[in-house]
Each structure stands twice: as C-alpha cells, then as structure tokens.
Design a protein around this motif. Structure first.
Motif, PDB file in Angstrom:
ATOM      1  N   SER A   1      -4.396 113.480  45.765  1.00  9.95           N
ATOM      2  CA  SER A   1      -5.311 114.269  46.584  1.00  9.95           C
ATOM      3  C   SER A   1      -6.647 114.331  45.845  1.00  9.95           C
ATOM      4  CB  SER A   1      -4.715 115.671  46.756  1.00  9.95           C
ATOM      5  OG  SER A   1      -5.725 116.619  46.901  1.00  9.95           O
TER       6      SER A   1
ATOM      7  N   ARG B   1       3.350 118.659  44.618  1.00 10.46           N
ATOM      8  CA  ARG B   1       2.649 117.423  44.278  1.00 10.46           C
ATOM      9  C   ARG B   1       3.639 116.272  44.424  1.00 10.46           C
ATOM     10  NH1 ARG B   1       3.297 113.159  40.094  1.00 10.46           N
ATOM     11  NH2 ARG B   1       1.211 112.560  39.496  1.00 10.46           N
ATOM     12  N   SER B   2       3.205 115.207  45.130  1.00  8.68           N
ATOM     13  CA  SER B   2       4.051 114.005  45.196  1.00  8.68           C
ATOM     14  C   SER B   2       3.501 112.957  44.237  1.00  8.68           C
ATOM     15  CB  SER B   2       4.121 113.471  46.626  1.00  8.68           C
ATOM     16  OG  SER B   2       4.964 114.283  47.406  1.00  8.68           O
ATOM     17  N   GLY B   3       2.388 112.305  44.616  1.00  4.72           N
ATOM     18  CA  GLY B   3       1.790 111.300  43.730  1.00  4.72           C
ATOM     19  C   GLY B   3       0.512 111.784  43.063  1.00  4.72           C
TER      20      GLY B   3
ATOM     21  N   VAL C   1       8.782 122.130  51.274  1.00  7.15           N
ATOM     22  CA  VAL C   1       8.671 121.083  50.249  1.00  7.15           C
ATOM     23  C   VAL C   1       9.482 119.890  50.746  1.00  7.15           C
ATOM     24  CG1 VAL C   1       9.111 120.439  47.850  1.00  7.15           C
ATOM     25  CG2 VAL C   1       8.593 122.828  48.421  1.00  7.15           C
TER      26      VAL C   1
ATOM     27  N   GLY D   1       4.468 110.489  49.661  1.00  8.31           N
ATOM     28  CA  GLY D   1       4.614 111.827  50.241  1.00  8.31           C
ATOM     29  C   GLY D   1       3.305 112.347  50.803  1.00  8.31           C
TER      30      GLY D   1
ATOM     31  N   GLY E   1      -2.609 109.023  56.678  1.00  7.96           N
ATOM     32  CA  GLY E   1      -2.355 107.738  56.037  1.00  7.96           C
ATOM     33  C   GLY E   1      -2.903 106.530  56.769  1.00  7.96           C
TER      34      GLY E   1
ATOM     35  N   SER F   1      -5.384 119.463  45.732  1.00 13.44           N
ATOM     36  CA  SER F   1      -5.086 120.705  46.454  1.00 13.44           C
ATOM     37  C   SER F   1      -3.781 121.349  46.001  1.00 13.44           C
ATOM     38  CB  SER F   1      -5.069 120.453  47.966  1.00 13.44           C
ATOM     39  OG  SER F   1      -4.198 119.395  48.275  1.00 13.44           O
TER      40      SER F   1
ATOM     41  N   ASN G   1      -6.575 112.690  54.530  1.00 15.47           N
ATOM     42  CA  ASN G   1      -6.276 112.032  53.255  1.00 15.47           C
ATOM     43  C   ASN G   1      -7.464 112.018  52.303  1.00 15.47           C
ATOM     44  OD1 ASN G   1      -3.636 111.603  53.593  1.00 15.47           O
ATOM     45  ND2 ASN G   1      -3.708 109.397  53.693  1.00 15.47           N
ATOM     46  N   ASP G   2      -8.666 112.052  52.842  1.00 12.50           N
ATOM     47  CA  ASP G   2      -9.847 112.040  51.974  1.00 12.50           C
ATOM     48  C   ASP G   2     -10.610 113.354  52.102  1.00 12.50           C
ATOM     49  OD1 ASP G   2      -9.042 109.518  51.360  1.00 12.50           O
ATOM     50  OD2 ASP G   2     -10.720 108.475  52.279  1.00 12.50           O
TER      51      ASP G   2
ATOM     52  N   HIS H   1      -4.312 101.697  50.303  1.00 15.09           N
ATOM     53  CA  HIS H   1      -4.785 100.384  49.853  1.00 15.09           C
ATOM     54  C   HIS H   1      -4.921 100.328  48.335  1.00 15.09           C
ATOM     55  CE1 HIS H   1      -5.830 100.597  54.101  1.00 15.09           C
ATOM     56  NE2 HIS H   1      -5.767  99.285  54.103  1.00 15.09           N
TER      57      HIS H   1
ATOM     58  N   TYR I   1      -4.520 112.585  39.586  1.00 14.26           N
ATOM     59  CA  TYR I   1      -5.055 111.251  39.260  1.00 14.26           C
ATOM     60  C   TYR I   1      -6.452 111.335  38.670  1.00 14.26           C
ATOM     61  CZ  TYR I   1      -6.353 106.319  39.949  1.00 14.26           C
ATOM     62  OH  TYR I   1      -6.760 105.017  39.761  1.00 14.26           O
TER      63      TYR I   1
ATOM     64  N   PRO J   1      -1.315 105.987  45.049  1.00 14.57           N
ATOM     65  CA  PRO J   1      -1.026 107.223  45.794  1.00 14.57           C
ATOM     66  C   PRO J   1       0.457 107.335  46.163  1.00 14.57           C
ATOM     67  CG  PRO J   1      -3.074 106.281  46.583  1.00 14.57           C
ATOM     68  CD  PRO J   1      -2.452 105.263  45.656  1.00 14.57           C
ATOM     69  N   GLY J   2       0.967 108.564  46.124  1.00 14.93           N
ATOM     70  CA  GLY J   2       2.367 108.796  46.468  1.00 14.93           C
ATOM     71  C   GLY J   2       2.575 108.633  47.967  1.00 14.93           C
TER      72      GLY J   2
END
Ligand SMILES: Cc1cc2nc3c(=O)[nH]c(=O)nc-3n(C[C@H](O)[C@H](O)[C@H](O)COP(=O)(O)OP(=O)(O)OC[C@H]3O[C@@H](n4cnc5c(N)ncnc54)[C@H](O)[C@@H]3O)c2cc1C
Length: 499
Positions: A115, A110-112, A237, A178, A185, A119, A456-457, A171, A72, A175-176
């Motif tokens: 990150s 990678r999902s969405g 995965v 996954g 989350g 990563s 997540n962050d 929010h 992203y 974001p994915g």
C-alpha cells in the motif's frame, strides 16, 4: 531476477535504531489497551501463548524491525501499532482478533505491504502481518487456486506456470495478492479478464468476533462482495483466497517508443493516445509514462516519455495487428529508443516493473480516472508529466477504456477510460515532506477533470476523492455497520469519498 524476498523486508539496523528513537521520543514505549492503560505482563503473555507465530510489542527490541518490514516504501510512517502479530495459522489470526476485542483495540492487516499509503500501519492497533503464511494449492482441473493473501504476485505466477496458468497480479513483482485483489487490482490482461477483484471466488475471513468463516457467492456473501474491491475498509481479516486462474496466453509481444525530449513531442503524443483509447483492443495494454533518468544508466536527465504497448493473446497475428495501432504514433521515426512487436515474457515484464519502482526507495503516489475531452486534458497534463521533481519520479497514463460496466457482485465500482497515476521516488529523508506532498498536489490540481480514484494507488489521507459509486458506497457503509458495529477494524486511512 531482483525480486525482493517474500517475507518481511529488513529495514536495516540504522533505520531501525532511528525509527525506534522516534517512537521513544513520543513516549509510546508501553503497549496499552484500547483505553490507554498499559497492558500487564500477564495480559501480553496471554497473546504470546495463544499465538504460534511471532508477537512484537511496542517497546520490544525487535519491534521496529518488525514494523518497518511490513512496508515496501523506505519512508516508514510515524504510526505505531501496540502489537504486531505474524501468524502462522488461521488459529493465530483468530487469537489476535479475539485479543483485540477483549482489550478494546482495533485491528489492521498487512498482506504484501505495498500500500503506497501504508494504510495498515496505524497507531494503537493490533497489526496482523500475514507475511509468514505462504501456502498455495492449485487445482489444474478447475484452473483455480487457494492462496494465503501475503503471497506475492510473481511467486504465485511462478507456481502456476508449470500448469499453463496465470492470474492477473500487479505489474511489479512484489505486491501481495491480498491487498491487490482487495483494492481492485489492475493486473496482466485486466482489460480483457477483469481486475484482480473479479478473480476472487471465495475468501476465508476472521470476522470482528474472531470467528473463521468462508464467504463466497452463496454464503456470507456480504464479505465476499466487500473482499472484491472494498479496500482498507474491509470488515475482517482475509486469511485465504480462492482465485480463478486463466490459461496462460502464448504470445506476449511489445512495442515501445521512447523520446528523450518529452517536452518536444508531448502534446502530439498525448493527443494521439487520448484519441486512440476507444480503439484499443481488450488484449492490449497501452501505457505512456514519463521519467527523468536515462534509460541505460539511470542518471538524471530532462523528462523523457515512453509509449509502450503489450499484447497478450494466443494468436500471434492478433497480437501483431493490435500492436500495429502504434504505427500511427506521431514522430515515431524520431524515437531515441524503439522496439517493435518483440516477444517478451511475464518474468521480463516483472523485472521492468521492479526497475521502475525498486526496493529501498521512498515513495508517495496518487491517481485519478478521467474522461475529459482530449483538447481539455492534454494541456492540463503537461506539468504532472514534464516537471518531475526527482529523476526516478514517474507519471503514468493508462488506457483503461472503453469501459464495460462492473458487475454488481463486487464492491469495486469506480473506473474511467483514462487512468493517471503519479509516483514520487526519492532517497533523501530531508525531502520527505516535499515529495510526499507532490502527488496529491498534482492530482488535486486536476480534480475538476477527475471521475474518482483507483484504490490500489490511493492517497485518500491527503486527497479525499471518490473511490466508489454512490450505490456501492451506501451498500458498503451499511455492511460495515452490520458486520463490524464496534469498528473493530480500523478501516480507511482518510476519506474514500469526496468531502
Ligand atoms: C511498487 C508497486 C507497484 C504496484 N503496481 C501495481 C499494479 O501494477 N497494479 C495495481 O493494481 N496495483 C499496483 N500497486 C498497488 C498495490 O497493488 C496495492 O497497494 C495493493 O494494496 C498491494 O497489496 P499488498 O497486499 O502488498 O498490500 P498491503 O499494504 O498489505 O495491503 C493494503 C491494504 O489492504 C488491506 N488488507 C491487506 N491484506 C488484507 C487482508 N488479508 N485482510 C484484510 N485486509 C487486508 C489493508 O487495509 C491494507 O492496508 C503497486 C504498488 C507498489 C508499491
């Protein structure tokens, strides 16, 4: 609405050429196996032919667009997988993991692609980009859904809306699901319903041997435990997730006070917020944030502060009573912008999230939880909240407490009553080094007050800190050794526990 597209995000022709030039200058144009030997055309063909989706080898013309689109943030990391696979099916994922195993390569997923640390983009690996698998199947009777992890949160909630259901997602719209659930989350009404991770009922996983397995509370439960908050150290995965949805609450109501001169009110407002945490009802999200751009125009300005509360409940009187907590916000009569107890919608909330973190920006982030006493904490927060290095940088305070202990059936184990996150946003590549360093520098300066961080962050590459309790970490390490003894999965980018 400005929601970015679900699939891979284009990085633009100029960006692609520039980044490819970077790869060229490192002399990394031939895809190699895990020993550094260039892969032969026949070896590459064996993967191309066993995958129905797309395969991009290091050195391919379209490689850099595929690599950039997994991420992203606009400041794409200078790390180069050997190959990027965009599967269309479980079978493709199995083929990619088996190829990695046969050629001694590591795997990332990678999902969405949201990150903050990107990563999943690592040197010398097989990167499995789940963006092209976008199936969702909803069972209204059990209020559950099966979904591929690359589907983005806002899209899932649009599918759920006709059924009167919702899942906690980020929010921000894109974001994915996954990465969001895997990394814990904080989602809609998570103080009441629990984090995203808690909503994961089962996962279909391709393991280190390339086998597709189902994991839930009764079978392969090590994988299920780790999928619920284990983060980038996950040893598989995830190709599909079974999620618990929630009946969509009727009332979404908000109160916001915004002060143009944050410095003038900061001590009083932050003291109020820290002291009120024990009294915040679970169906109220209470946030304070500073940023340095004008609300209406986005032009640069000195730091301004907003106190925003969102009540999410079926009972309007309950929502109004919860928002009445903000009647005691100091100086609220002097607020430059205010709305009180106004109805809002999930779509509006997603748009507001997108406005704060728009696509196309360069980003860096870091965070921590704290339980420091108010009088100690407030003076220490002035710098990170008030001295923002760019107009769109924002620092964020969130009332997570009062904390209920996390159940032991998930890897997610770190929390604290106050969450602090800081996010630099900038556009000029020349500022990359300085802006990327700013969030970890601020959080490290507060490390004596930190309980640990929220995955997540995370920014563990530049700021190793605690992301698990000792008990959860010991279990996780043992499970990673048991289920991925050869380290097929790349794992964390940095240290998820203090050095
Ligand atoms: C603009 C923005 C807003 C955000 N808002 C919020 C918020 O409100 N609340 C919140 O909690 N978080 C928020 N986040 C953080 C975000 O939820 C996390 O970064 C999350 O990991 C993103 O999920 P993803 O699928 O997009 O990430 P990805 O980058 O695809 O995944 C993150 C990591 O998880 C692992 N992973 C991902 N998918 C799989 C898989 N299928 N199998 C195995 N491992 C996998 C990989 O190690 C990967 O590197 C936000 C992030 C951004 C950029």
């Amino acid at each position: 609405m400005n929601t970015p597209a679900t699939g891979p995000q284009p990085i633009g022709r100029r960006g692609a050429i520039k980044a490819l030039a970077g790869a060229l200058s490192t002399g990394m144009l031939a895809a190699c196996n895990g020993m550094g030997r260039p892969l032969s055309d026949a070896e590459k063909l064996s993967l191309n032919q066993s995958v129905e989706g797309k395969v991009y080898w290091l050195g391919d013309e379209a490689y850099e667009v595929a690599r950039g689109s997994t991420c992203y943030r606009a400041n794409k990391p200078k790390r180069y997988p050997q190959v990027i696979v965009q599967p269309l099916s479980d079978k493709d994922v199995v083929a990619a993991v088996k190829f990695a195993k046969a050629h001694g390569l590591k795997v990332t997923t990678r999902s969405g692609g949201h990150s903050w640390s990107a990563s999943h983009i690592r040197d010398h690996c097989v990167l499995i980009d789940m963006a092209r698998m976008q199936e969702i199947s909803i069972d209204p009777a059990t209020q559950t859904l099966w979904v591929n992890p690359g589907m983005i949160g806002s899209v899932i909630n649009r599918h759920l809306e006709p059924h009167g259901l919702v899942v906690p997602t980020a929010h921000h719209p894109s974001p994915g699901i996954g990465g969001f659930c895997l990394n814990g989350g904080f989602g809609w009404n998570s103080r009441l319903w629990g984090n995203g991770a808690r909503h994961v009922l089962a996962v279909d996983v391709v393991n280190a041997d390339g086998e597709l397995i189902r994991a839930d509370a009764t079978q392969n439960s090590d994988f299920w435990w780790a999928a619920r908050g284990g983060g980038a150290g996950f040893f598989g995965v995830i190709v599909r997730m079974h999620l618990q949805a929630r009946p969509r609450p009727k009332y979404w109501k908000a109160t916001v006070y915004s002060f143009d001169n944050a410095a003038a009110v900061f001590d009083d407002v932050m003291t109020w917020a820290c002291n009120i945490v024990p009294h915040v009802p679970p169906y109220l999200e209470l946030v304070m944030s500073t940023t340095a751009n004008k609300r209406e125009t986005g032009e640069p300005c000195p730091a301004r502060i907003s106190i925003a509360a969102l009540a999410i409940t079926d009972d309007e009187a309950q929502a109004d009573a919860a928002l009445a907590l903000l009647d005691s916000v100091p100086h609220r009569e002097k607020a430059n912008f205010k709305v009180e107890k106004v109805p809002t919608t999930l779509e509006e909330r997603y748009q507001s999230g997108f406005k704060a973190d728009p696509a196309g920006m360069r980003f860096a982030a870091d965070n921590m939880y704290t339980d420091a006493p108010t009088e100690v904490l407030v003076p220490r927060l002035r710098k990170v909240f008030l001295e923002l290095p760019t107009p769109h940088t924002h620092t964020f305070w969130f009332a997570w407490g009062p904390c209920k202990p996390f159940p032991k059936d998930m890897a997610l184990s770190m929390q604290g009553p106050i969450f602090l996150g800081t996010y630099t946003l900038w556009e000029d590549e020349a500022q990359d080094t300085m802006m990327a360093a700013w969030p970890p520098m601020q959080m490290k300066a507060l490390s004596d007050l930190s309980l640990g961080g929220q995955l997540n962050d995370e920014n563990m590459l530049h700021h190793p800190q605690r992301y698990y309790t000792d008990e959860a970490w010991a279990k996780y390490e043992a499970l990673r050794q048991k289920h991925d003894p050869q380290g097929r999965f790349e794992g964390f980018l940095g240290k998820p526990m203090p050095l």
